[in-house]
Design a protein around this motif. Structure first.
Motif, PDB file in Angstrom:
ATOM      1  N   TYR A   1      47.189  41.545  32.319  1.00  0.00           N
ATOM      2  CA  TYR A   1      45.756  41.797  32.164  1.00  0.00           C
ATOM      3  C   TYR A   1      45.098  41.014  31.026  1.00  0.00           C
ATOM      4  CZ  TYR A   1      46.195  45.511  35.575  1.00  0.00           C
ATOM      5  OH  TYR A   1      46.409  46.211  36.742  1.00  0.00           O
TER       6      TYR A   1
ATOM      7  N   ALA B   1      39.670  45.285  37.427  1.00  0.00           N
ATOM      8  CA  ALA B   1      40.267  45.686  36.154  1.00  0.00           C
ATOM      9  C   ALA B   1      39.190  46.152  35.163  1.00  0.00           C
ATOM     10  CB  ALA B   1      41.046  44.520  35.556  1.00  0.00           C
TER      11      ALA B   1
ATOM     12  N   LYS C   1      45.628  37.340  34.940  1.00  0.00           N
ATOM     13  CA  LYS C   1      44.312  37.798  35.387  1.00  0.00           C
ATOM     14  C   LYS C   1      43.944  37.185  36.729  1.00  0.00           C
ATOM     15  CE  LYS C   1      42.173  36.766  31.520  1.00  0.00           C
ATOM     16  NZ  LYS C   1      41.040  36.624  30.578  1.00  0.00           N
TER      17      LYS C   1
ATOM     18  N   VAL D   1      45.770  39.260  39.268  1.00  0.00           N
ATOM     19  CA  VAL D   1      45.129  40.562  39.426  1.00  0.00           C
ATOM     20  C   VAL D   1      43.878  40.458  40.299  1.00  0.00           C
ATOM     21  CG1 VAL D   1      43.803  42.329  38.197  1.00  0.00           C
ATOM     22  CG2 VAL D   1      46.014  41.609  37.315  1.00  0.00           C
TER      23      VAL D   1
END
Length: 216
Positions: free
Chosen positions: A119, A136, A125, A128
């Motif tokens: 994260y 997030a 990222k 994600v």
């Protein structure tokens, strides 16, 4: 803590809408699958369906999908409760990261480091956002690092609307999986016409109290 199911009638309002304005008879509710429902939506065989932001992947992946990204939107679930005009979308999760306390200290630290990397790093990222499709809630993500699928964008837009409050969607408030299973079974019997709503409400109150006692 006990509940009295104060908004049982309002809950019934929305559930009745689901089972009486459906593509199938109410008695067949138990055999309908999520894949079925999303395919019907994608093929424009139904107007609305309840699902989360992951639904866009399910919709766009249907062979023959007719729904364009710019046309798929969200609507809060309104049930007739006073003041709900300021209600936004249900936002949250029932899944959480956990680190096993029985693992070695080294493995625990490695797990924590991985989650932090996922994260906070550029590669993590990107994974994600573009592969997992997560929204997030961390300040390590800039606006241009947020998911771009239409339903994820819709959620962000709703959360940013002035005067609108998101509803916390947190399954951990339920006392147990057994409670949820029993409630689901009651709703199915109601849909099939073999259980009246007063009994559904009474069983919810009783089962909640019983499960809370077992958990204490």
């Amino acid at each position: 803590m006990k509940i009295d199911f104060s908004y049982a009638d309002q809950y019934k309002n929305i559930f009745d809408l689901y089972i009486t304005d459906s593509t199938i008879p109410a008695k067949n509710t138990g055999v309908k699958t999520v894949d079925n429902s999303m395919a019907e939506f994608a093929l424009e065989e139904c107007a609305m369906v309840q699902n989360g932001n992951w639904a866009w992947g399910q919709i766009s992946g249907v062979t023959g999908n007719k729904v364009k990204a710019e046309n798929v939107k969200y609507l809060p679930i309104y049930t007739g409760v006073e003041g709900e005009e300021g209600q936004g979308l249900c936002v949250g999760t029932e899944n959480f990261y956990c680190i096993n306390k029985k693992a070695s200290k080294a493995d625990q630290q490695a797990t924590a480091d991985f989650i932090y990397w996922l994260y906070s790093s550029k590669t993590g990222k990107d994974y994600v956002t573009n592969k997992l499709g997560f929204i997030a809630p961390f300040d390590t993500f800039a606006d241009n690092e947020r998911p771009t699928d239409p339903l994820a964008v819709e959620i962000s837009n709703w959360m940013a609307k002035p005067g609108i409050t998101s509803v916390s969607w947190n399954f951990t408030v339920f006392p147990s999986q057994t409670f949820k299973d029993n409630f689901g079974a009651s709703l199915l019997r109601y849909a099939q016409g073999t259980k009246d709503w007063a009994s559904v409400k009474a069983d919810v109150v009783k089962d909640w109290a019983n499960e809370k006692e077992l958990a204490e």
